[in-house]
Design an enzyme around this catalytic site. Structure first.
Site, short mmCIF file in Angstrom:
data_model
loop_
_atom_site.label_atom_id
_atom_site.label_comp_id
_atom_site.label_asym_id
_atom_site.label_seq_id
_atom_site.Cartn_x
_atom_site.Cartn_y
_atom_site.Cartn_z
N SER A 46 45.65 31.51 52.04
CA SER A 46 44.09 32.31 51.82
C SER A 46 43.13 31.83 53.07
O SER A 46 42.54 32.68 53.53
CB SER A 46 43.38 32.06 50.53
N THR A 48 43.27 30.40 41.99
CA THR A 48 44.67 30.68 41.88
C THR A 48 45.42 29.55 40.78
O THR A 48 44.61 29.16 40.22
CB THR A 48 45.46 30.60 43.31
N LYS A 70 43.26 30.75 36.70
CA LYS A 70 42.45 32.02 36.31
C LYS A 70 41.80 32.26 34.79
O LYS A 70 40.92 32.55 34.83
CB LYS A 70 43.33 33.13 36.69
N ASN A 101 39.55 35.83 39.20
CA ASN A 101 40.20 35.07 40.31
C ASN A 101 39.26 34.93 41.53
O ASN A 101 39.55 34.14 42.61
CB ASN A 101 41.44 35.78 40.94
N ASP A 109 42.47 40.92 41.32
CA ASP A 109 44.15 41.28 41.42
C ASP A 109 44.39 42.66 41.10
O ASP A 109 45.23 43.24 41.82
CB ASP A 109 44.46 40.32 40.40
N GLY A 152 56.19 40.07 32.92
CA GLY A 152 55.10 38.89 32.63
C GLY A 152 54.06 39.06 32.07
O GLY A 152 53.69 40.35 31.54
N ALA A 188 48.31 36.75 36.15
CA ALA A 188 48.56 38.18 37.11
C ALA A 188 48.60 39.35 36.27
O ALA A 188 48.32 40.38 36.51
CB ALA A 188 49.44 37.71 38.01
#
Ligand code: NDP
Length: 317
Positions: A48, A99, A103, A124, A139, A164, A168
């Site tokens: 980043s 990150t 979050k 985020n 995100d 998941g 995220a």
């Protein structure tokens, strides 16, 4: 002491040296420009800073107000997050990216959260306010822009199989629901987390056909032609298994893996072997970052410059 000269920045050729910092560095913070940072643990592989500093250098060439903007990275353990956010505010930081693993933790320790970020339960991006931080989640936006760009898919009207149920995946599930996907099936190995996410999305979108399942036992009646999105961290490490066996789903229309390093995961390798269009998470990283930079700067940002810098930084790794 941290000042502008301690950071070597050669943005023109994307060669950026930006050493990971830690909480004690803030005690002697003397950088007088506009500071941004990403917090995480681990953070040393984050690209980043390369991506954002390249964008800021490009913007500064047109708008001198960005000449003294810099993006740093801090290694912060989860139990130090609240303290770090207080200290970064006191040190005058203008914006923060969060990150893994911060979050959802940050969501519970800031006062003000953008209405669009609330259903995700995860933030985020933080923007400085006079009294603290305002939280955003870019995100979901990044994912939608990425699947459009790389796979020519729109989340709206699509059957989605989401792998998941972590931070995220929460952002992704909310984005899919808010953009009007046709159906959403959430697979996660830990049942309580997948069921909890399913309930949260159900409350947000009561009419959305929604189900959750164990990725080891996919139901036989999942829709064919779905967009499969991997939001697990399975694939980050070289010996990780794929988070699901694609041959046990109806043939997918496309597979998007949020992981970008390594660029090829077991899931993407299987998608390639099955001749299913697929893409890794680099495009999402770029678009979520671009949206964050827009929030901090209040202006449009050079997405192509960010993509080139992120690609160069990854290749350098
Ligand atoms: P979290 O730690 O919050 O969630 C991790 C998720 O991965 C959980 O659902 C967990 O399942 C699952 N998981 C972990 N290991 C395995 C395994 N071996 N097999 C199956 N499932 C597993 O992480 P995040 O949600 O923040 O991040 C997830 C991934 O998304 C990371 O790889 C991250 O790099 C990537 N990401 C990429 C972005 C981008 O811009 N490209 C942006 C954000 C994230 P369980 O609940 O069972 O533990």
């Amino acid at each position: 002491m941290i000042d502008a000269t301690s950071v070597t920045i050669e943005n023109r050729n994307s060669k950026i040296e930006n050493p990971p910092l830690s909480l004690p560095d803030l005690a002697s913070w003397s950088f007088s420009g506009t500071a941004l940072a990403v917090l995480g643990q681990p953070i040393k592989h984050s690209i980043s800073p390369a991506m954002h500093n390249a964008a800021l250098a490009d913007m500064a060439a047109r708008e001198p107000r960005f000449l003294d903007w810099r993006y740093f990275r801090f290694e912060i353990p989860p139990d130090a997050l609240a303290d770090a956010l207080r200290q970064l505010h006191a040190a005058g930081f203008h914006g923060i990216n969060l990150t893994v693993p911060h979050k959802t933790l940050a969501f519970n320790c800031i006062d003000s959260i953008d209405t669009a970020a609330r259903p995700a339960g995860a933030v985020n991006t933080l923007r400085r306010t006079p009294d603290g931080w305002e939280g955003f989640n870019t995100d979901g936006y990044g994912l939608a822009a990425a699947v459009r760009e790389t796979l020519q898919c729109e989340l709206s009207g699509m059957d989605i199989i989401l792998l998941g149920a972590g931070g995220a995946a929460r952002g992704a599930a909310v984005e899919c629901a808010q953009r009007g996907c046709r159906s959403l099936a959430i697979a996660n190995r830990t049942a309580s987390r997948r069921d909890e996410l399913c309930s949260a999305v159900g409350a947000l979108a009561p009419d959305l056909p929604l189900r959750s399942f164990d990725p080891a036992e996919p139901p036989r009646d999942l829709p064919r032609g779905a967009l499969v999105i991997n939001a697990t961290s399975a694939g980050l490490k070289p010996d990780d298994p794929a988070p699901i066996d694609l041959t046990r789903l109806g043939r997918a229309a496309a597979v998007y893996d949020m992981i970008y390093n390594p660029p090829q995961t077991p899931l993407l390798r299987q998608a390639a072997a099955l001749d299913i269009p697929h893409a890794n998470g680099l495009s999402m990283l770029v678009h979520q970052g671009a949206r964050a930079l827009e929030i901090w700067t209040g202006t449009s940002v050079p997405v192509d410059v960010m993509r080139a810098a992120a690609t160069a930084a990854l290749n350098a790794h």
